[in-house]
Design an enzyme around this catalytic site. Structure first.
Site, PDB file in Angstrom:
ATOM      1  N   ASP A  12       0.805  -1.226   0.000  1.00 26.93           N
ATOM      2  CA  ASP A  12       0.000   0.000   0.000  1.00 26.93           C
ATOM      3  C   ASP A  12       0.838   1.276   0.000  1.00 26.93           C
ATOM      4  O   ASP A  12       0.434   2.302   0.530  1.00 26.93           O
ATOM      5  CB  ASP A  12      -0.971   0.009   1.198  1.00 26.93           C
ATOM      6  CG  ASP A  12      -1.771  -1.265   1.255  1.00 26.93           C
ATOM      7  OD1 ASP A  12      -2.385  -1.602   0.235  1.00 26.93           O
ATOM      8  OD2 ASP A  12      -1.763  -1.940   2.292  1.00 26.93           O
ATOM      9  N   LYS A  15       2.269   1.961  -5.150  1.00 28.97           N
ATOM     10  CA  LYS A  15       2.863   1.365  -6.362  1.00 28.97           C
ATOM     11  C   LYS A  15       1.982   1.568  -7.571  1.00 28.97           C
ATOM     12  O   LYS A  15       2.452   1.893  -8.660  1.00 28.97           O
ATOM     13  CB  LYS A  15       3.046  -0.154  -6.188  1.00 28.97           C
ATOM     14  CG  LYS A  15       4.042  -0.567  -5.174  1.00 28.97           C
ATOM     15  CD  LYS A  15       4.055  -2.084  -5.027  1.00 28.97           C
ATOM     16  CE  LYS A  15       2.787  -2.667  -4.451  1.00 28.97           C
ATOM     17  NZ  LYS A  15       2.517  -2.311  -3.052  1.00 28.97           N
ATOM     18  N   GLY A  39      -4.440  -4.686  -3.626  1.00 29.31           N
ATOM     19  CA  GLY A  39      -5.420  -3.675  -4.001  1.00 29.31           C
ATOM     20  C   GLY A  39      -4.678  -2.430  -4.412  1.00 29.31           C
ATOM     21  O   GLY A  39      -3.878  -1.898  -3.647  1.00 29.31           O
ATOM     22  N   HIS A  40      -4.872  -1.999  -5.638  1.00 29.64           N
ATOM     23  CA  HIS A  40      -4.192  -0.809  -6.129  1.00 29.64           C
ATOM     24  C   HIS A  40      -5.224   0.260  -6.455  1.00 29.64           C
ATOM     25  O   HIS A  40      -6.147   0.010  -7.222  1.00 29.64           O
ATOM     26  CB  HIS A  40      -3.365  -1.133  -7.377  1.00 29.64           C
ATOM     27  CG  HIS A  40      -2.193  -2.019  -7.093  1.00 29.64           C
ATOM     28  ND1 HIS A  40      -1.580  -2.790  -8.035  1.00 29.64           N
ATOM     29  CD2 HIS A  40      -1.517  -2.240  -5.944  1.00 29.64           C
ATOM     30  CE1 HIS A  40      -0.574  -3.459  -7.477  1.00 29.64           C
ATOM     31  NE2 HIS A  40      -0.531  -3.140  -6.207  1.00 29.64           N
ATOM     32  N   THR A 127      -6.066 -11.804   3.870  1.00 26.31           N
ATOM     33  CA  THR A 127      -7.163 -11.102   3.199  1.00 26.31           C
ATOM     34  C   THR A 127      -8.258 -12.090   2.796  1.00 26.31           C
ATOM     35  O   THR A 127      -9.309 -11.681   2.323  1.00 26.31           O
ATOM     36  CB  THR A 127      -6.669 -10.376   1.932  1.00 26.31           C
ATOM     37  OG1 THR A 127      -6.138 -11.349   1.022  1.00 26.31           O
ATOM     38  CG2 THR A 127      -5.591  -9.351   2.244  1.00 26.31           C
ATOM     39  N   GLN A 198       1.964  -6.222  -2.930  1.00 25.91           N
ATOM     40  CA  GLN A 198       2.373  -6.215  -1.515  1.00 25.91           C
ATOM     41  C   GLN A 198       3.672  -5.411  -1.367  1.00 25.91           C
ATOM     42  O   GLN A 198       3.834  -4.425  -2.068  1.00 25.91           O
ATOM     43  CB  GLN A 198       2.517  -7.654  -0.994  1.00 25.91           C
ATOM     44  CG  GLN A 198       1.192  -8.385  -0.802  1.00 25.91           C
ATOM     45  CD  GLN A 198       0.674  -9.036  -2.058  1.00 25.91           C
ATOM     46  OE1 GLN A 198       1.419  -9.644  -2.795  1.00 25.91           O
ATOM     47  NE2 GLN A 198      -0.612  -8.925  -2.321  1.00 25.91           N
ATOM     48  N   THR A 279     -10.010  -5.278   1.588  1.00 26.30           N
ATOM     49  CA  THR A 279     -10.864  -5.739   2.686  1.00 26.30           C
ATOM     50  C   THR A 279     -11.546  -4.601   3.438  1.00 26.30           C
ATOM     51  O   THR A 279     -12.401  -4.855   4.280  1.00 26.30           O
ATOM     52  CB  THR A 279     -10.031  -6.539   3.713  1.00 26.30           C
ATOM     53  OG1 THR A 279      -8.974  -5.693   4.183  1.00 26.30           O
ATOM     54  CG2 THR A 279      -9.440  -7.782   3.091  1.00 26.30           C
ATOM     55  N   GLY A 280     -11.163  -3.348   3.171  1.00 28.68           N
ATOM     56  CA  GLY A 280     -11.745  -2.218   3.890  1.00 28.68           C
ATOM     57  C   GLY A 280     -11.231  -2.063   5.312  1.00 28.68           C
ATOM     58  O   GLY A 280     -11.654  -1.169   6.045  1.00 28.68           O
ATOM     59  N   PRO A 282      -9.146  -0.940   8.482  1.00 31.05           N
ATOM     60  CA  PRO A 282      -8.282   0.210   8.762  1.00 31.05           C
ATOM     61  C   PRO A 282      -6.836  -0.255   8.835  1.00 31.05           C
ATOM     62  O   PRO A 282      -6.542  -1.307   9.411  1.00 31.05           O
ATOM     63  CB  PRO A 282      -8.753   0.717  10.128  1.00 31.05           C
ATOM     64  CG  PRO A 282      -9.675  -0.307  10.667  1.00 31.05           C
ATOM     65  CD  PRO A 282     -10.073  -1.245   9.571  1.00 31.05           C
ATOM     66  N   ASP A 311       2.437  14.725   1.380  1.00 31.76           N
ATOM     67  CA  ASP A 311       1.465  15.769   1.730  1.00 31.76           C
ATOM     68  C   ASP A 311       0.651  15.440   2.981  1.00 31.76           C
ATOM     69  O   ASP A 311       0.052  16.338   3.579  1.00 31.76           O
ATOM     70  CB  ASP A 311       0.508  15.983   0.548  1.00 31.76           C
ATOM     71  CG  ASP A 311      -0.149  14.681   0.125  1.00 31.76           C
ATOM     72  OD1 ASP A 311       0.591  13.755  -0.291  1.00 31.76           O
ATOM     73  OD2 ASP A 311      -1.384  14.561   0.228  1.00 31.76           O
ATOM     74  N   GLY A 393       0.003  14.105  -3.621  1.00 29.94           N
ATOM     75  CA  GLY A 393      -1.458  14.128  -3.625  1.00 29.94           C
ATOM     76  C   GLY A 393      -1.993  12.876  -4.296  1.00 29.94           C
ATOM     77  O   GLY A 393      -1.226  12.049  -4.787  1.00 29.94           O
TER      78      GLY A 393
END
Ligand code: IMP
Ligand code: MG
Length: 407
Positions: A12, A15, A39-40, A127, A198, A279-280, A282, A311, A393
């Site tokens: 995360d 990439k 997840g990208h 996951t 990953q 997976t949502g 946090p 940022d 950003g």
């Protein structure tokens, strides 16, 4: 010329965004490991795309993309994703190919994955996409590859439910099947991007085992998953965030204290939108861990770093980064393999002055305020690695390069 893009932390790092950015100039993009556990997120013209299997460069119409040999592919997830792209008028037909050596994930593996993890004394926090099961079967020599779909005996051996699941996908899968060695041999001299999934610290061998994923998310994985061999790799780009995140369980020496630092914790998580794409969940958040980052640079021969999410720190008065661990009173600067040591490690922090201004409009290193440049310079000094790309950003355009990555 080819460039390998890997995550230099626990995944995360951004990439997808970096590959999407560099994809402007490349002709071929090869995703080399993992599966739908990844997840990208890419934001393009205000539209947000969440990709799990298809390489991020698909959004550039000039790129042909490959799903590599060391990937594990869930056909249902793949065709759902392709359908989503179609809905957004992204024409993928004739541009997405799969290595004949890639392994397939069957639906019942997902449930098995979750079951197995919940039975562990110390769950990893999978996951639940069936990735670990598929790689385990692969090592046991009992998995099924794309190339095997036309092997009658092998297909006859499958359980009825598995064969029934694969049946409706067969023609489409076979029409995308390629010999990746041949494809990339013929493409040599062109600009090829290898996209990891990953991160280095989730790599089966180099990561915080057993709290890792089950594929090769390190740079070396590109040589295997891309079917090209190590000497064909020209450059390795490691992507990292201005801070650290981790999803799932396992040691994270620089994690913010959820009680005494709850304000900082929530601030970074919300400002950085640190919730899992797959997976949502946090994400756990913490200081930039330079001990871990330097280890990732050295163990992956990272030539150039890409710094993202700088940022997120725009409004802080001070910014801190970990330059060593204190483990039982000993100062440690080399990343340990021992999970017990990592769990005991408390970070020794270096404090930087915050820049207290928005970086969103910065388009060069010189545009950055002096305080932000100091942070960037120190990371380069500590890791001994140049930071060649900086992202300030979420949008594709909120990125600038300090050197031509393709040279
Ligand atoms: P699995 O690969 O789904 O079995 O997950 C193993 C570990 O890797 C868990 O801690 C996951 O949270 C983590 N993981 C897997 N894929 C990703 C990713 O793309 N980003 C961040 N963490 C991941
Ligand atoms: Mg991700």
């Amino acid at each position: 010329m080819n460039v390998v893009v890997i995550g230099a932390q626990w995944g995360d790092e951004g990439k997808g965004k970096v590959v999407d950015y560099l994809g402007n100039e490349s002709q071929y993009i090869v995703r080399f490991s993992g599966g739908a556990n990844a997840g990208h997120t890419i934001v393009n013209n205000g539209v947000q795309y969440a990709l799990h299997l298809v390489p991020s460069g698909i959004l550039h119409p000039n790129n042909t993309v490959y799903l590599g040999a060391a990937m594990v592919i869930d056909p249902e997830a793949l065709f759902n994703e392709l359908a989503m792209l179609k809905e957004h008028n992204i024409n993928w037909e004739g541009r997405v190919f799969i290595s004949d050596r890639a392994h397939l994930v069957l639906p019942r593996y997902r449930e098995l994955d979750i079951q197995r993890d919940s039975m562990r004394k110390r769950p990893i926090g999978t996951t639940g996409r069936g990735i670990g099961i598929t790689y385990a079967l692969k090592s046991e020599r009992d998995s099924i590859r794309l190339a095997d779909l036309t092997w009658k005996e092998k297909m006859d051996d499958l359980e009825d439910a598995d064969r029934a699941f694969l049946e409706p996908y067969l023609d489409r899968l076979l029409s995308m099947k390629v010999n990746l060695t041949t494809e990339l041999w013929n493409a040599r001299g062109k600009k090829i991007l290898f996209e990891g999934a990953q991160g280095a610290l989730l790599d089966l061998d180099l990561g915080t085992y057993p709290y890792v994923s089950s594929g090769f998310s390190s740079a070396a994985g590109a040589a295997i998953g891309g079917c090209i061999g190590p000497r064909a790799i020209d450059k390795v780009l490691g992507v990292f965030k201005a801070y650290s995140t981790r999803v799932g369980n396992g040691p994270m020496p620089t994690e913010f204290n959820a009680d005494s630092q709850s304000e900082l914790y929530n601030f970074v998580r919300d400002t950085g939108r640190e919730y899992g794409v797959t997976t949502g969940r946090p994400r756990r958040c913490g200081y930039l861990d330079l001990v871990a980052l330097r280890y990732a640079c050295r163990s992956n021969s990272i030539d150039t770093l890409a710094l993202t999410h700088l940022d997120v720190y725009d409004t802080l008065d001070t910014v801190e980064a970990c330059i060593a661990y204190n483990i039982d009173g000993t100062i440690v600067e080399e990343f340990p393999a021992s999970i017990e040591d990592l769990n005991k490690a408390t970070p020794i922090l270096k404090t930087f002055k915050g820049w207290n201004t928005s970086l969103k409009e910065c388009r060069s290193y010189d545009d950055l305020p002096a305080e932000a440049r100091e942070y960037v310079d120190f990371i380069e000094l500590y890791t001994g690695t140049r930071i060649g790309i900086i992202s300030v950003g979420f949008d594709r355009n909120d990125t600038f390069v300090r050197e031509n990555i393709w040279k």
